[in-house]
Write a protein that holds these residues in place. Sequence first.
Motif, PDB file in Angstrom:
ATOM      1  N   ASN A   1       0.811  -1.221   0.000  1.00 38.80           N
ATOM      2  CA  ASN A   1       0.000   0.000   0.000  1.00 38.80           C
ATOM      3  C   ASN A   1       0.844   1.271   0.000  1.00 38.80           C
ATOM      4  O   ASN A   1       0.547   2.227   0.710  1.00 38.80           O
ATOM      5  CB  ASN A   1      -0.959   0.018   1.203  1.00 38.80           C
ATOM      6  CG  ASN A   1      -2.018  -1.059   1.076  1.00 38.80           C
ATOM      7  OD1 ASN A   1      -2.483  -1.367  -0.027  1.00 38.80           O
ATOM      8  ND2 ASN A   1      -2.385  -1.661   2.186  1.00 38.80           N
TER       9      ASN A   1
ATOM     10  N   GLY B   1     -10.683   2.625  -8.086  1.00 41.51           N
ATOM     11  CA  GLY B   1     -11.051   1.221  -7.938  1.00 41.51           C
ATOM     12  C   GLY B   1     -10.410   0.298  -8.951  1.00 41.51           C
ATOM     13  O   GLY B   1     -10.434  -0.917  -8.789  1.00 41.51           O
ATOM     14  N   ASP B   2      -9.832   0.861 -10.035  1.00 39.82           N
ATOM     15  CA  ASP B   2      -9.149   0.018 -11.012  1.00 39.82           C
ATOM     16  C   ASP B   2      -7.909  -0.611 -10.380  1.00 39.82           C
ATOM     17  O   ASP B   2      -7.324  -0.056  -9.453  1.00 39.82           O
ATOM     18  CB  ASP B   2      -8.709   0.841 -12.231  1.00 39.82           C
ATOM     19  CG  ASP B   2      -9.882   1.305 -13.082  1.00 39.82           C
ATOM     20  OD1 ASP B   2     -11.019   0.866 -12.822  1.00 39.82           O
ATOM     21  OD2 ASP B   2      -9.658   2.111 -14.002  1.00 39.82           O
ATOM     22  N   GLU B   3      -7.515  -1.754 -10.920  1.00 33.67           N
ATOM     23  CA  GLU B   3      -6.291  -2.425 -10.466  1.00 33.67           C
ATOM     24  C   GLU B   3      -5.472  -2.804 -11.681  1.00 33.67           C
ATOM     25  O   GLU B   3      -6.007  -3.309 -12.662  1.00 33.67           O
ATOM     26  CB  GLU B   3      -6.636  -3.713  -9.708  1.00 33.67           C
ATOM     27  CG  GLU B   3      -6.838  -3.536  -8.244  1.00 33.67           C
ATOM     28  CD  GLU B   3      -7.119  -4.868  -7.546  1.00 33.67           C
ATOM     29  OE1 GLU B   3      -6.622  -5.912  -8.021  1.00 33.67           O
ATOM     30  OE2 GLU B   3      -7.838  -4.850  -6.552  1.00 33.67           O
TER      31      GLU B   3
ATOM     32  N   GLY C   1      -2.375   6.110  -6.827  1.00 28.88           N
ATOM     33  CA  GLY C   1      -2.938   4.886  -6.284  1.00 28.88           C
ATOM     34  C   GLY C   1      -2.049   4.348  -5.181  1.00 28.88           C
ATOM     35  O   GLY C   1      -1.159   5.032  -4.688  1.00 28.88           O
TER      36      GLY C   1
ATOM     37  N   GLU D   1      -2.197  -5.157 -12.548  1.00 26.75           N
ATOM     38  CA  GLU D   1      -1.289  -6.159 -11.999  1.00 26.75           C
ATOM     39  C   GLU D   1      -0.325  -6.615 -13.069  1.00 26.75           C
ATOM     40  O   GLU D   1      -0.741  -6.904 -14.189  1.00 26.75           O
ATOM     41  CB  GLU D   1      -2.084  -7.362 -11.480  1.00 26.75           C
ATOM     42  CG  GLU D   1      -1.212  -8.429 -10.865  1.00 26.75           C
ATOM     43  CD  GLU D   1      -2.020  -9.562 -10.253  1.00 26.75           C
ATOM     44  OE1 GLU D   1      -1.409 -10.494  -9.742  1.00 26.75           O
ATOM     45  OE2 GLU D   1      -3.267  -9.502 -10.320  1.00 26.75           O
TER      46      GLU D   1
ATOM     47  N   LYS E   1      -3.388  -0.349  -7.033  1.00 22.53           N
ATOM     48  CA  LYS E   1      -4.820  -0.135  -6.842  1.00 22.53           C
ATOM     49  C   LYS E   1      -5.073   1.359  -6.929  1.00 22.53           C
ATOM     50  O   LYS E   1      -4.631   2.118  -6.073  1.00 22.53           O
ATOM     51  CB  LYS E   1      -5.267  -0.676  -5.483  1.00 22.53           C
ATOM     52  CG  LYS E   1      -5.153  -2.181  -5.413  1.00 22.53           C
ATOM     53  CD  LYS E   1      -5.652  -2.742  -4.103  1.00 22.53           C
ATOM     54  CE  LYS E   1      -5.535  -4.266  -4.127  1.00 22.53           C
ATOM     55  NZ  LYS E   1      -5.796  -4.876  -2.843  1.00 22.53           N
ATOM     56  N   TYR E   2      -5.763   1.754  -7.997  1.00 20.36           N
ATOM     57  CA  TYR E   2      -6.009   3.174  -8.231  1.00 20.36           C
ATOM     58  C   TYR E   2      -7.155   3.674  -7.369  1.00 20.36           C
ATOM     59  O   TYR E   2      -7.994   2.898  -6.914  1.00 20.36           O
ATOM     60  CB  TYR E   2      -6.300   3.425  -9.711  1.00 20.36           C
ATOM     61  CG  TYR E   2      -5.094   3.168 -10.580  1.00 20.36           C
ATOM     62  CD1 TYR E   2      -4.071   4.099 -10.665  1.00 20.36           C
ATOM     63  CD2 TYR E   2      -4.970   1.980 -11.288  1.00 20.36           C
ATOM     64  CE1 TYR E   2      -2.951   3.862 -11.451  1.00 20.36           C
ATOM     65  CE2 TYR E   2      -3.858   1.736 -12.085  1.00 20.36           C
ATOM     66  CZ  TYR E   2      -2.855   2.684 -12.157  1.00 20.36           C
ATOM     67  OH  TYR E   2      -1.751   2.441 -12.927  1.00 20.36           O
TER      68      TYR E   2
ATOM     69  N   TYR F   1       0.398   1.059  -4.261  1.00 18.16           N
ATOM     70  CA  TYR F   1       1.136  -0.019  -4.900  1.00 18.16           C
ATOM     71  C   TYR F   1       1.596  -1.032  -3.863  1.00 18.16           C
ATOM     72  O   TYR F   1       2.083  -0.670  -2.795  1.00 18.16           O
ATOM     73  CB  TYR F   1       2.341   0.560  -5.631  1.00 18.16           C
ATOM     74  CG  TYR F   1       3.259  -0.479  -6.220  1.00 18.16           C
ATOM     75  CD1 TYR F   1       2.932  -1.112  -7.411  1.00 18.16           C
ATOM     76  CD2 TYR F   1       4.440  -0.831  -5.577  1.00 18.16           C
ATOM     77  CE1 TYR F   1       3.760  -2.082  -7.946  1.00 18.16           C
ATOM     78  CE2 TYR F   1       5.282  -1.796  -6.113  1.00 18.16           C
ATOM     79  CZ  TYR F   1       4.932  -2.411  -7.291  1.00 18.16           C
ATOM     80  OH  TYR F   1       5.755  -3.369  -7.819  1.00 18.16           O
TER      81      TYR F   1
ATOM     82  N   GLY G   1     -12.404  -1.506 -11.717  1.00 25.80           N
ATOM     83  CA  GLY G   1     -12.997  -1.635 -10.387  1.00 25.80           C
ATOM     84  C   GLY G   1     -14.448  -1.210 -10.394  1.00 25.80           C
ATOM     85  O   GLY G   1     -14.875  -0.418 -11.229  1.00 25.80           O
TER      86      GLY G   1
END
Length: 80
Positions: free
Chosen positions: A15, A49-51, A26, A53, A45-46, A28, A69
């Motif tokens: 985080n 809500g988007d992620e 975001g 990976e 994790k933006y 990380y 997200g």
Amino acid sequence: DDKSSRRKKRIRVKNLRTEDDNGRAGRYSGYVDDDHRPNGEGVMKYENGDEWEGVWSEGAQVHGKMRKGQSKKKSEKTRH
């Protein structure tokens, strides 16, 4: 000599508040370089809500996948 640089301790964070190479903020979680930029495998994790990976190199996305997200803000209109 290069043996010592290859033996560098890999730093892992959770985080970490940061931005990707596009300036999107975001949190990380994953491996970082000495400057605490995403470097290696990790997840961003933006705030929307988007992620994303995948694999990073010096703070830039190399390859991976984006997951959209579900924005929690939209659920507010369910209130009566």
